[in-house]
Write an enzyme that holds these catalytic residues in place. Structure first.
Site: not given
Ligand code: G3P
Length: 215
Positions: A83
């Site tokens: 990533k």
């Molecule tokens: O895969 C990306 C994700 O982990 C971000 O999620 O909920 O932290 O916006 P969030």
């Protein structure tokens, strides 16, 4: 549509894998920081439970450093995908990794044009963050439709991972829009299985079966 779990929690991943529907896993430094185990040991265990792509993020901010980290991470398992946050240096690193046949997932995508650039640099996946856009008063799913269209226009093979999913409707919309993958927390995956009418239906079938048995 493929289903990925967005977690580094081994128990959740093992449980979802046992349902026979898990196609991959995405992690990030925040998700790994929530787990007690050393991150390399944990990623190795995850790679053994799930055959599909397992994303692990680099933290260097310059291309050579990112590639060095990537070369170490891919030793953990053959299904590790690197990533890389979108930036000028991120694009350079994606191109360098792509030339070395290292699979990449370009992350922190908030605009369709960023996804196009990542694809041009050779990214295997792009991760637009829909929930964080919703949090900033933009319809996150709008950019998914746009990226799907752009990739269709140019027959781009890079797969779209809808990330930062916050509710089951994000998953339904992902499928309707034809994006390749939805990555979600385990809580959302559990919500997808449930329906109150299924629960009441099972209850009444079992109650009626008792009557059949009694004759
Ligand atoms: O895969 C990306 C994700 O982990 C971000 O999620 O909920 O932290 O916006 P969030």
């Amino acid at each position: 549509m493929k289903i990925f779990l967005d977690t580094a929690n081994y128990e959740e991943i093992k449980e979802a894998a046992s349902w026979g529907i898990l196609d991959g896993v995405t992690t990030n430094p925040t998700l790994l920081s929530k787990e007690k185990e050393d991150y390399k040991t944990l990623l190795k265990k995850i790679c053994q439970v799930v055959e599909g792509p397992i994303s692990a993020e680099v933290v260097s901010l310059e291309p050579v450093g990112m590639v060095k980290e990537a070369e170490e991470l891919v030793k953990i398992g053959k299904n590790i995908v690197i990533k890389v946050p979108i930036s000028k240096d991120g694009l350079k690193a994606i191109r360098m990794m792509s030339d070395k046949d290292i699979k990449t997932n370009c992350t922190l995508i908030f605009a369709p044009i960023q996804a196009l650039l990542a694809a041009k640099a050779g990214a295997s996946f792009v991760s637009p963050f829909v929930g964080r856009l919703d949090d900033a008063s933009h319809y996150g799913m709008d950019i998914i439709g746009q990226i799907v269209k752009i990739f269709e226009n140019y027959s781009i093979k890079t797969e779209i991972i809808v990330a930062s999913i916050r509710n089951p409707l994000h998953v339904v919309d992902t499928a309707i829009m034809g994006a390749d993958i939805a990555t979600m927390p385990f809580k959302i995956l559990q919500q997808l299985v449930k329906h109150p009418l299924t629960d009441t239906g099972i209850k009444s079938f079992l109650a009626d079966w008792e009557k059949v048995k009694k004759g």
